[in-house]
Design a protein around this motif. Sequence first.
Motif, short mmCIF file in Angstrom:
data_model
loop_
_atom_site.label_atom_id
_atom_site.label_comp_id
_atom_site.label_asym_id
_atom_site.label_seq_id
_atom_site.Cartn_x
_atom_site.Cartn_y
_atom_site.Cartn_z
N ASP A 12 -7.03 8.78 -4.69
CA ASP A 12 -7.11 7.71 -4.17
C ASP A 12 -6.09 7.63 -3.43
O ASP A 12 -5.55 7.70 -3.61
CB ASP A 12 -7.05 6.99 -5.11
CG ASP A 12 -7.69 5.82 -4.70
OD1 ASP A 12 -8.26 4.82 -4.76
OD2 ASP A 12 -6.31 4.56 -4.42
N GLU A 13 -6.01 6.34 -2.13
CA GLU A 13 -5.22 6.38 -0.80
C GLU A 13 -3.36 5.76 -1.76
O GLU A 13 -2.28 6.28 -1.03
CB GLU A 13 -5.52 5.68 -0.55
CG GLU A 13 -6.47 5.71 1.43
CD GLU A 13 -5.62 6.70 2.25
OE1 GLU A 13 -4.50 7.04 1.89
OE2 GLU A 13 -7.09 6.88 3.11
N ARG A 14 -4.32 5.07 -2.64
CA ARG A 14 -2.30 5.18 -3.65
C ARG A 14 -2.02 5.68 -4.05
O ARG A 14 -0.57 5.91 -4.89
CB ARG A 14 -2.86 4.25 -4.74
CG ARG A 14 -3.74 2.25 -4.30
CD ARG A 14 -4.16 1.47 -5.41
NE ARG A 14 -5.63 2.73 -5.45
CZ ARG A 14 -6.31 1.99 -6.99
NH1 ARG A 14 -6.35 0.72 -7.30
NH2 ARG A 14 -7.54 2.67 -7.25
N GLU A 15 -2.41 7.48 -4.08
CA GLU A 15 -1.85 8.63 -4.53
C GLU A 15 -0.81 8.99 -3.55
O GLU A 15 0.35 9.75 -3.85
CB GLU A 15 -2.04 9.27 -5.15
CG GLU A 15 -2.49 9.31 -6.81
CD GLU A 15 -1.47 9.84 -7.72
OE1 GLU A 15 -1.34 10.31 -8.05
OE2 GLU A 15 -1.46 7.84 -8.13
N ARG A 16 -1.31 8.45 -2.31
CA ARG A 16 -0.53 9.10 -1.02
C ARG A 16 1.19 9.07 -1.40
O ARG A 16 1.36 7.72 -1.95
CB ARG A 16 -1.41 8.15 0.30
CG ARG A 16 -0.71 9.39 1.68
CD ARG A 16 -0.60 8.36 2.63
NE ARG A 16 -2.28 9.17 2.46
CZ ARG A 16 -3.41 9.21 3.75
NH1 ARG A 16 -2.16 10.28 4.55
NH2 ARG A 16 -4.10 9.42 3.53
N GLY A 17 1.34 10.06 -0.85
CA GLY A 17 2.75 9.87 -1.31
C GLY A 17 3.98 9.94 -2.70
O GLY A 17 4.80 10.25 -2.86
N SER A 18 3.06 10.15 -3.53
CA SER A 18 3.59 10.60 -4.89
C SER A 18 4.10 12.42 -5.33
O SER A 18 4.50 12.56 -5.74
CB SER A 18 2.23 10.04 -6.14
OG SER A 18 1.75 11.39 -6.08
N GLY A 19 3.69 12.77 -4.46
CA GLY A 19 4.30 14.54 -4.62
C GLY A 19 3.17 15.02 -4.72
O GLY A 19 2.68 15.98 -4.43
N VAL A 20 2.19 14.31 -5.29
CA VAL A 20 0.79 15.58 -6.08
C VAL A 20 0.09 16.08 -5.39
O VAL A 20 -0.48 17.06 -5.41
CB VAL A 20 0.17 14.59 -7.62
CG1 VAL A 20 -1.21 15.43 -7.95
CG2 VAL A 20 1.38 13.60 -8.64
N PRO A 21 -0.89 15.19 -4.33
CA PRO A 21 -1.24 15.63 -3.58
C PRO A 21 -0.63 16.84 -2.27
O PRO A 21 -1.38 17.83 -2.01
CB PRO A 21 -2.08 14.40 -2.36
CG PRO A 21 -1.39 13.20 -3.31
CD PRO A 21 -0.92 13.44 -3.88
N GLU A 22 1.01 17.13 -2.04
CA GLU A 22 1.08 17.86 -1.04
C GLU A 22 1.31 19.09 -2.17
O GLU A 22 1.05 19.46 -1.94
CB GLU A 22 2.57 16.91 -1.08
CG GLU A 22 3.10 16.25 0.05
CD GLU A 22 2.12 14.71 -0.60
OE1 GLU A 22 2.72 13.97 -0.32
OE2 GLU A 22 2.46 14.59 -1.39
N ALA A 23 1.66 18.97 -3.27
CA ALA A 23 0.91 20.04 -4.42
C ALA A 23 -0.15 20.19 -4.20
O ALA A 23 -0.21 21.73 -4.34
CB ALA A 23 2.05 19.79 -5.77
N LEU A 24 -0.94 19.49 -4.70
CA LEU A 24 -2.48 20.57 -4.53
C LEU A 24 -2.47 21.42 -3.23
O LEU A 24 -3.20 22.58 -3.27
CB LEU A 24 -3.21 19.58 -4.48
CG LEU A 24 -3.75 18.86 -5.59
CD1 LEU A 24 -4.12 17.50 -6.20
CD2 LEU A 24 -4.53 19.81 -6.72
#
Length: 223
Positions: A12-24
């Motif tokens: 979800d776009e709201r998770e952008r910048g949380s650090g989790v997508p980058e780690a994924l």
Amino acid sequence: MSECRRPRVYVDERERGSGVPEALAELGAAVIYTMAGVGDYIVSDRVAIERKTMHDLAESLFDGRLFDQARRLTEYYEIPVLLIEGDLTRLEEYTSRGQQIRLALAALALDYGIRILWSLNQRETARIIYNLACREQYGSRRSVVVHRKPRLDKLWMQQLYVVQSLPGVGPKLAERLLEKFGSIEAICRASIVELERVLGYERAQRVYRVLHTPYRSPGKPDT
């Protein structure tokens, strides 16, 4: 389980910048951003994951969003997962109502069938999501399906849905805002002091910032 080549994870776009997508992405997952509507991370047609930090968990319980999110997860996905990021033993550092949160988590598991997982940080969260994606897509050979926002037939449902997208605003607060100001336009025109009377200081600050900060595309360079 079959070899996991490059699982797809819809985020979800709201998770952008949380650090989790980058780690994924570092783990090798194909990260695809979307306006999911239900769930933060979707790894198959039956598994969706709602991620919450300890602060998010406490806030969403007491503003009414937690059980609404749980209900929608169970409506759209066979295996709904709540992934809580943080140390449960430090729960009382985030809220004085730790026992209420523990009882709420028990209710989510028993009444809604929510699977509850824990991680200590963003990297561990990413690892759990990656492994779930591998298990679903290569072990069980499930396809990935993003179930979009629910059908909203009535105008008042659409209005509530829009207001609930504001940070920290759940169903109860959305209804209070609309009853107080009368329309979405009036909420947008409200002063920060007027918003504070309904939302409290911190939540009003966040909502006001979202409503009034000029939009800048993530790909646009600073000037």
